[in-house]
Design a protein around this motif. Structure first.
Motif, PDB file in Angstrom:
ATOM      1  N   ILE A 161       0.752  -1.147   0.101  1.00 42.48           N
ATOM      2  CA  ILE A 161      -0.031   0.153  -0.016  1.00 42.48           C
ATOM      3  C   ILE A 161       0.815   1.384  -0.147  1.00 42.48           C
ATOM      4  CG2 ILE A 161      -1.548   1.322   1.365  1.00 42.48           C
ATOM      5  CD1 ILE A 161      -3.296  -1.337   1.924  1.00 42.48           C
ATOM      6  N   LEU A 162       1.889   1.377   0.758  1.00 42.08           N
ATOM      7  CA  LEU A 162       3.006   2.473   0.707  1.00 42.08           C
ATOM      8  C   LEU A 162       3.477   2.612  -0.500  1.00 42.08           C
ATOM      9  CD1 LEU A 162       4.900   2.012   4.221  1.00 42.08           C
ATOM     10  CD2 LEU A 162       3.256   3.916   3.611  1.00 42.08           C
ATOM     11  N   TRP A 163       3.810   1.393  -1.140  1.00 49.55           N
ATOM     12  CA  TRP A 163       4.395   1.561  -2.550  1.00 49.55           C
ATOM     13  C   TRP A 163       3.465   2.148  -3.634  1.00 49.55           C
ATOM     14  CZ3 TRP A 163       3.491  -0.625  -7.364  1.00 49.55           C
ATOM     15  CH2 TRP A 163       4.184  -0.339  -8.411  1.00 49.55           C
ATOM     16  N   LEU A 164       2.210   1.709  -3.472  1.00 50.59           N
ATOM     17  CA  LEU A 164       1.028   2.084  -4.465  1.00 50.59           C
ATOM     18  C   LEU A 164       0.753   3.801  -4.054  1.00 50.59           C
ATOM     19  CD1 LEU A 164      -1.538  -0.830  -4.069  1.00 50.59           C
ATOM     20  CD2 LEU A 164      -0.277  -0.209  -6.063  1.00 50.59           C
ATOM     21  N   GLU A 165       0.938   4.079  -2.758  1.00 51.66           N
ATOM     22  CA  GLU A 165       0.553   5.488  -2.613  1.00 51.66           C
ATOM     23  C   GLU A 165       1.662   6.364  -3.123  1.00 51.66           C
ATOM     24  OE1 GLU A 165      -1.620   7.185   1.267  1.00 51.66           O
ATOM     25  OE2 GLU A 165       0.580   6.980   1.593  1.00 51.66           O
ATOM     26  N   LYS A 166       2.769   5.765  -3.137  1.00 43.34           N
ATOM     27  CA  LYS A 166       3.917   6.817  -3.836  1.00 43.34           C
ATOM     28  C   LYS A 166       4.141   6.736  -5.187  1.00 43.34           C
ATOM     29  CE  LYS A 166       7.726   5.720  -0.532  1.00 43.34           C
ATOM     30  NZ  LYS A 166       8.615   4.494   0.232  1.00 43.34           N
ATOM     31  N   LYS A 167       3.307   5.599  -5.893  1.00 43.42           N
ATOM     32  CA  LYS A 167       3.109   5.387  -7.306  1.00 43.42           C
ATOM     33  C   LYS A 167       2.037   6.402  -7.596  1.00 43.42           C
ATOM     34  CE  LYS A 167       4.272   3.358 -11.093  1.00 43.42           C
ATOM     35  NZ  LYS A 167       5.680   3.550 -11.658  1.00 43.42           N
ATOM     36  N   VAL A 226       1.050   9.283  -5.992  1.00 42.97           N
ATOM     37  CA  VAL A 226       1.774  10.551  -6.147  1.00 42.97           C
ATOM     38  C   VAL A 226       2.583  10.735  -7.280  1.00 42.97           C
ATOM     39  CG1 VAL A 226       3.358  12.028  -5.087  1.00 42.97           C
ATOM     40  CG2 VAL A 226       2.005  10.657  -3.479  1.00 42.97           C
ATOM     41  N   ASP A 227       3.116  10.093  -7.728  1.00 39.90           N
ATOM     42  CA  ASP A 227       3.914  10.023  -9.059  1.00 39.90           C
ATOM     43  C   ASP A 227       2.893  10.431 -10.107  1.00 39.90           C
ATOM     44  OD1 ASP A 227       6.299   9.858  -7.891  1.00 39.90           O
ATOM     45  OD2 ASP A 227       6.609   7.573  -8.526  1.00 39.90           O
ATOM     46  N   LEU A 228       1.821   9.547 -10.334  1.00 41.49           N
ATOM     47  CA  LEU A 228       0.768   9.885 -11.422  1.00 41.49           C
ATOM     48  C   LEU A 228      -0.196  11.026 -11.234  1.00 41.49           C
ATOM     49  CD1 LEU A 228      -0.016   6.031 -11.629  1.00 41.49           C
ATOM     50  CD2 LEU A 228       1.177   7.205 -13.305  1.00 41.49           C
ATOM     51  N   TYR A 229      -0.775  11.246  -9.984  1.00 42.37           N
ATOM     52  CA  TYR A 229      -1.666  12.065  -9.735  1.00 42.37           C
ATOM     53  C   TYR A 229      -1.255  13.423  -8.710  1.00 42.37           C
ATOM     54  CZ  TYR A 229      -4.323   8.150 -11.323  1.00 42.37           C
ATOM     55  OH  TYR A 229      -4.659   7.107 -12.126  1.00 42.37           O
ATOM     56  N   GLY A 230       0.012  13.416  -8.285  1.00 41.55           N
ATOM     57  CA  GLY A 230       0.315  14.549  -7.682  1.00 41.55           C
ATOM     58  C   GLY A 230       0.333  14.300  -6.202  1.00 41.55           C
ATOM     59  N   ASN A 231       0.971  15.247  -5.386  1.00 41.59           N
ATOM     60  CA  ASN A 231       1.197  15.153  -3.995  1.00 41.59           C
ATOM     61  C   ASN A 231      -0.133  14.839  -3.138  1.00 41.59           C
ATOM     62  OD1 ASN A 231       3.943  15.327  -4.096  1.00 41.59           O
ATOM     63  ND2 ASN A 231       4.052  17.613  -4.086  1.00 41.59           N
ATOM     64  N   HIS A 232      -1.417  15.372  -3.613  1.00 37.83           N
ATOM     65  CA  HIS A 232      -2.695  15.371  -3.078  1.00 37.83           C
ATOM     66  C   HIS A 232      -3.047  13.982  -3.012  1.00 37.83           C
ATOM     67  CE1 HIS A 232      -3.830  15.648  -7.086  1.00 37.83           C
ATOM     68  NE2 HIS A 232      -4.935  15.006  -6.713  1.00 37.83           N
ATOM     69  N   PHE A 233      -2.307  12.897  -3.680  1.00 39.67           N
ATOM     70  CA  PHE A 233      -2.916  11.654  -3.747  1.00 39.67           C
ATOM     71  C   PHE A 233      -2.595  11.064  -2.334  1.00 39.67           C
ATOM     72  CE2 PHE A 233      -2.825   7.142  -4.497  1.00 39.67           C
ATOM     73  CZ  PHE A 233      -3.827   6.718  -5.037  1.00 39.67           C
ATOM     74  N   LYS A 234      -3.532  10.335  -1.956  1.00 39.12           N
ATOM     75  CA  LYS A 234      -3.402   9.435  -0.662  1.00 39.12           C
ATOM     76  C   LYS A 234      -4.483   8.301  -0.562  1.00 39.12           C
ATOM     77  CE  LYS A 234      -3.127  10.469   4.155  1.00 39.12           C
ATOM     78  NZ  LYS A 234      -1.775   9.416   4.341  1.00 39.12           N
ATOM     79  N   ILE A 235      -3.899   7.299  -0.212  1.00 38.91           N
ATOM     80  CA  ILE A 235      -4.721   6.241  -0.028  1.00 38.91           C
ATOM     81  C   ILE A 235      -5.372   5.923   1.721  1.00 38.91           C
ATOM     82  CG2 ILE A 235      -4.619   3.513   0.468  1.00 38.91           C
ATOM     83  CD1 ILE A 235      -2.853   3.473  -2.131  1.00 38.91           C
ATOM     84  N   SER A 263      -8.605   5.507 -10.566  1.00 31.69           N
ATOM     85  CA  SER A 263      -7.322   5.809 -10.072  1.00 31.69           C
ATOM     86  C   SER A 263      -6.648   4.534  -9.535  1.00 31.69           C
ATOM     87  CB  SER A 263      -7.252   6.820  -8.839  1.00 31.69           C
ATOM     88  OG  SER A 263      -7.625   8.261  -9.384  1.00 31.69           O
ATOM     89  N   LEU A 264      -7.544   3.619  -9.037  1.00 34.35           N
ATOM     90  CA  LEU A 264      -6.918   2.531  -8.182  1.00 34.35           C
ATOM     91  C   LEU A 264      -6.751   1.430  -9.264  1.00 34.35           C
ATOM     92  CD1 LEU A 264      -9.257   1.776  -5.131  1.00 34.35           C
ATOM     93  CD2 LEU A 264      -6.843   2.219  -5.314  1.00 34.35           C
ATOM     94  N   MET A 265      -7.578   1.472 -10.166  1.00 37.66           N
ATOM     95  CA  MET A 265      -7.320   0.256 -11.473  1.00 37.66           C
ATOM     96  C   MET A 265      -6.027   0.812 -12.290  1.00 37.66           C
ATOM     97  SD  MET A 265      -9.292  -2.198 -11.056  1.00 37.66           S
ATOM     98  CE  MET A 265      -9.276  -3.199 -12.428  1.00 37.66           C
ATOM     99  N   ASN A 266      -5.810   2.057 -12.336  1.00 31.77           N
ATOM    100  CA  ASN A 266      -4.594   2.573 -13.064  1.00 31.77           C
ATOM    101  C   ASN A 266      -3.256   2.043 -12.236  1.00 31.77           C
ATOM    102  OD1 ASN A 266      -5.173   3.783 -15.602  1.00 31.77           O
ATOM    103  ND2 ASN A 266      -6.210   5.329 -14.617  1.00 31.77           N
ATOM    104  N   LEU A 267      -3.592   2.027 -10.958  1.00 33.19           N
ATOM    105  CA  LEU A 267      -2.386   1.805 -10.112  1.00 33.19           C
ATOM    106  C   LEU A 267      -2.231   0.117 -10.062  1.00 33.19           C
ATOM    107  CD1 LEU A 267      -2.894   4.050  -6.703  1.00 33.19           C
ATOM    108  CD2 LEU A 267      -1.148   4.054  -8.593  1.00 33.19           C
ATOM    109  N   MET A 268      -3.080  -0.485 -10.101  1.00 35.09           N
ATOM    110  CA  MET A 268      -3.159  -1.931 -10.234  1.00 35.09           C
ATOM    111  C   MET A 268      -2.461  -2.496 -11.589  1.00 35.09           C
ATOM    112  SD  MET A 268      -4.199  -3.184  -7.340  1.00 35.09           S
ATOM    113  CE  MET A 268      -4.697  -1.857  -6.192  1.00 35.09           C
TER     114      MET A 268
END
Length: 208
Positions: A15-21, A23-32, A77-82
């Protein structure tokens, strides 16, 4: 809400790795959000092909995923991360259903072939996530109206049964709304093709 996971994967680290990804994709406001962890655990288990955890969650790895939930809960967003978790042989691309409906206006019934069996010059169909099912319209091509996504999903069922190619979907429609729009036949096929993973209907809109 905490879910105990008995697995050889460290889900908190994933989950931490996905959250970093994110942020890379969507900007600093992204949070899980922690409230979303139960949903995300299921998605991680599925896309990492973690058989033991999928068994606990009653998820069939042979089927695709239908991720449902209200507008703004983060399904796309979640499916793009997956996509970044899925092993090479299960890679997929995300295609908005609205875009497919616009392609249908331009190219007609070839579009059904393109998103089921593959383009005419390709021999193999691909795994696709149809994003935001229900946002496309029934459109006319040379005067003939077509429920384009119903036709595509029925064709995808055929390649699921013959070639085991999976289909993923995101939608804010309920099961009964899917049946009303696409018909009982599509709903019945979807039951065979997909695992349903759903956000609570009252979850907040993260875009606010």
């Amino acid at each position: 809400m905490e879910t105990e996971i008995k697995s050889h994967y460290n889900y908190e680290e994933v989950i931490l790795w996905l959250e970093k990804k994110g942020v890379d994709l969507y900007g600093n406001h992204f949070k899980i959000l922690e409230t979303d962890h139960p949903i995300i655990y299921k998605l991680i288990a599925y896309f990492l092909k973690d058989e033991a955890t999928c068994f606990q969650f009653n998820i069939d790895l042979n089927k695709g995923i239908l991720l449902s939930g209200p507008v703004g809960c983060g399904k796309t967003s979640l499916m793009n991360l997956m996509k970044h978790l899925a092993p090479t042989e299960h890679k997929f691309f995300v295609k908005p259903c609205r875009d497919i409906s616009f392609e249908f206006i331009q190219d007609g019934y070839l579009i059904i072939h393109k998103y089921s069996k593959g383009k005419l010059y390709e021999s193999e169909p691909k795994t696709i996530c149809f994003d935001d099912l229900g946002t496309e319209n029934n459109l006319k091509y040379f005067g003939n109206e077509c429920n384009i996504m119903a036709e595509i999903l029925l064709s995808r069922y055929d390649i699921f049964t013959s070639k085991k190619i999976q289909t993923h979907i995101t939608t804010n429609l309920s099961a009964s709304e899917i049946e009303n729009i696409y018909g009982n036949r599509v709903r019945s096929r979807l039951r065979e093709m997909i695992n349903l993973i759903g956000f609570e209907r009252n979850i907040m809109d993260k875009r606010v």
